[in-house]
Design an enzyme around this catalytic site. Structure first.
Site, PDB file in Angstrom:
ATOM      1  N   GLU A  82       0.853  -1.189   0.000  1.00 16.51           N
ATOM      2  CA  GLU A  82       0.000   0.000   0.000  1.00 16.51           C
ATOM      3  C   GLU A  82       0.893   1.245   0.000  1.00 16.51           C
ATOM      4  O   GLU A  82       0.500   2.312  -0.467  1.00 16.51           O
ATOM      5  CB  GLU A  82      -0.941   0.001   1.219  1.00 16.51           C
ATOM      6  CG  GLU A  82      -2.205   0.802   0.984  1.00 16.51           C
ATOM      7  CD  GLU A  82      -3.244   0.652   2.098  1.00 16.51           C
ATOM      8  OE1 GLU A  82      -3.002   1.169   3.212  1.00 16.51           O
ATOM      9  OE2 GLU A  82      -4.297   0.062   1.859  1.00 16.51           O
ATOM     10  N   HIS A 112       7.664 -27.018   2.176  1.00 18.66           N
ATOM     11  CA  HIS A 112       6.905 -28.129   1.593  1.00 18.66           C
ATOM     12  C   HIS A 112       5.819 -27.618   0.661  1.00 18.66           C
ATOM     13  O   HIS A 112       4.868 -28.339   0.357  1.00 18.66           O
ATOM     14  CB  HIS A 112       6.298 -28.973   2.722  1.00 18.66           C
ATOM     15  CG  HIS A 112       7.365 -29.554   3.599  1.00 18.66           C
ATOM     16  ND1 HIS A 112       7.986 -30.745   3.340  1.00 18.66           N
ATOM     17  CD2 HIS A 112       7.972 -29.055   4.708  1.00 18.66           C
ATOM     18  CE1 HIS A 112       8.907 -30.982   4.266  1.00 18.66           C
ATOM     19  NE2 HIS A 112       8.920 -29.963   5.102  1.00 18.66           N
TER      20      HIS A 112
END
Ligand code: F6P
Length: 567
Positions: A367, A398
């Site tokens: 932002e 993973h």
């Protein structure tokens, strides 16, 4: 300070960096092998943080030119202007003074003719006094029971900072107290978060800088409706105007810069905590926006959090640029975005308690620096605002690390860890192999941090793969190119102070990047159009045929389909 920004692309440092980048053959293996001082030369300390930049695609020449770039665009001057209260948020004509929220008390700072130190300390004292009342049980619900659950209703900067910090500092939360956070206007959020709550022991904090945000005010009305309905059903209050008013007075407080709107909502301004337009929403977790945190961890710990912010501010304000960690990290990000083609930046905390840190940083960084015009309204002259993202390790290993290790994109990554775990568990059994009986699980956890940054930096050559006996047809799939840059950040423990230091570090990194790009990192006009259109589209969704007819063909068809499906 509204003069035009220096165009970084016209500086001599930019030209040098372009040449360095063209000539650079990244070789972290070779650089470490031939330069025994590399790790120590590129490692720094800022407050309690140890920051190792040596596994970045950084050479001494690149660093020198990056520091020259900072000089040429005036990072120091703009930093000082910010700290002094100049209106560096040009498009909103405002000072930018989140740093004033954590300055030492008793040092007057006059901004726009007002001693804001006095205001900050007064509001802090009011918030602390309220927090103590709730914690001690002096503040009760309408039936006289103490508060057990605090529900913060806010969104964006009025949610992401408090929820991230609450999760991070969970070991400090007082027994018997807990907080929940409602942000989404999807009614599921408020429904699920209130489903199992006892209204007699619940306190809602409506947190909104503007007190005009659709999501927050809608959720606040839903919460008020739930509270009153549940209290009446439980026989805790009379279903009268007076009964309802008393209940709201005891179960709703607010945090805002717009106290008139707080009163209009029905919350007594005496039960409202203020802040100021010189605190941006995404820079506000250390203002009264942190009231849920001040209650749950207590004023002392909140003060430690502020001290942590302050320690990093002091480092940023005083350390020479060549040792200034936020400056160095901000410049490195510029290097990757503008010279090495990076589009994204991963933030990977090896601390489960920081599992909302990347989400928090997404608002802070994107932002702030997702802009295409500079602070004088002219177009930017280079790419800006990379996408920040991340998940805690080892979960990410993973999931998406495959792409960081072997994909075609350059993804600089920040690895963050603390040495002292909040829960120092031991694997008494072990696995009979690499994991010894009695293994310290946190040590195992951090072995993953260190291993990942090694693998990313140094990779694995085809010859090394072959030496493991891999069939030739599979060798290329098992090669790791290395030279994938990482920054390692280590802190002693996830204390309130360390959390404050980490947040302030990223605030200042964001600032440095914004200065190089010449953009106003403190406005957010890009969120306005969607908000306005949502209000225009809402009647069409609700069944207004002329509003539906006014939509483009795609949107009209989508709304029609939604209405059909909704029945
Ligand atoms: O829509 C973006 C935004 O304005 C953020 O900048 C801000 O943090 C969030 O909405 C919430 O705003 P408020 O605190 O005024 O409700």
């Amino acid at each position: 300070m509204s003069s035009s920004p220096v165009d970084a692309t016209t500086t001599s440092a930019w030209a040098d960096l372009t040449k360095h980048s063209e000539a650079l053959q990244p070789d972290l293996r070779g650089w470490f092998a031939t330069d025994p001082g590399r790790a120590s030369r590129f490692s720094f300390e800022a407050a309690d943080l140890y920051v190792d930049l040596s596994k970045n695609l950084l050479t001494d020449e690149v660093l020198t030119s990056l520091l020259e770039l900072a000089e040429e665009v005036g990072v120091t001057q703009r930093r000082d202007a910010m700290l002094a209260g100049d209106h560096i948020n040009v498009t909103e004509d405002r000072a930018v003074l989140h740093t004033a929220l954590r300055r030492p008390a008793g040092q007057p700072l006059t901004v726009d003719g007002q001693d804001i130190d006095h205001d900050v300390q007064a509001e802090l004292a009011k918030m602390y006094a309220f927090a103590e009342k709730v914690r001690s049980g002096e503040w009760t619900g309408v039936t006289g029971l103490p508060v057990r659950t605090i529900v913060n209703i806010g969104i964006g900067g009025s949610d992401l900072g408090p929820v991230m910090a609450y999760e991070a500092l969970e070991p400090y939360v007082a027994e018997g107290l807990r907080a929940r956070f409602v942000s989404n206007i999807d009614p599921t959020d408020v429904a699920q978060k209130t489903a199992d709550l006892d209204p007699t022991t619940t306190l809602f904090i409506v947190a909104s800088k503007t007190f005009g945000t659709l999501e927050t005010l809608t959720n606040a009305r839903l919460a008020r409706e739930w509270l009153l309905r549940s209290l009446v059903a439980a026989g805790a209050i009379e279903d009268t105007e007076e009964g309802r008013r008393d209940a709201v007075a005891k179960h709703f407080v607010a945090v805002s810069t717009a106290l008139d709107k707080v009163a209009a909502f029905g919350i007594d301004p005496a039960n409202a905590f203020g802040f100021w337009d010189w605190v941006g929403g995404r820079y506000s977790m250390d203002s009264a926006i942190g009231t849920s945190l001040a209650i749950t961890i207590g004023p002392d710990k909140f003060a430690e959090l502020l001290a942590g912010f302050r320690a990093m501010d002091e480092h940023f304000a005083t350390a020479p640029l060549a040792q200034n960690v936020p400056v160095l990290m901000g410049l490195l990000n510029v290097w990757y975005v503008n010279f090495r083609g990076a589009h994204t930046h991963a933030v990977l905390p090896y601390a489960q308690q920081l599992h909302r840190f990347a989400a928090y940083l997404q608002q802070l960084t994107m932002e702030s620096n997702g802009k295409s015009v500079r602070w004088d309204g002219s177009p930017v002259t280079s790419d800006t605002g990379e996408v920040f993202w991340g998940e805690p390790g080892t979960n990410g290993q993973h999931a998406f690390y495959q792409l960081i290790h072997q994909g075609t994109r350059l993804i600089p990554a920040d690895f963050i860890a603390v040495a002292q775990p909040a829960y120092p568990l031991v694997d008494t059994e072990g696995d009979g192999g690499a994991v010894a009986a009695g293994a310290d699980v946190h040590g195992l956890f951090l072995a993953n941090f260190f291993a990942q940054t090694k693998a990313l930096a140094f990779g694995k050559t085809a010859d090394e793969v072959r030496a493991e006996g891999t069939a030739e047809a599979l060798v290329s799939a098992r090669v790791f190119s290395g030279n994938r840059p990482t920054t390692s950040i280590l802190a002693p423990a996830l204390t309130p102070s360390v959390l404050g230091q980490l947040v302030a570090l990223y605030e200042h990194i964001t600032f440095v990047q914004g200065v190089v790009w010449g953009i106003d990192s403190f406005d957010q006009w890009g969120v306005e159009l969607g908000k306005k259109l949502a209000l225009e589209v809402a009647p069409a969704v609700a069944g207004d045929e002329s509003a539906l007819a006014a939509q483009d063909a795609s949107t009209a068809a989508l709304i029609t389909k939604y209405r059909e499906l909704r029945g």
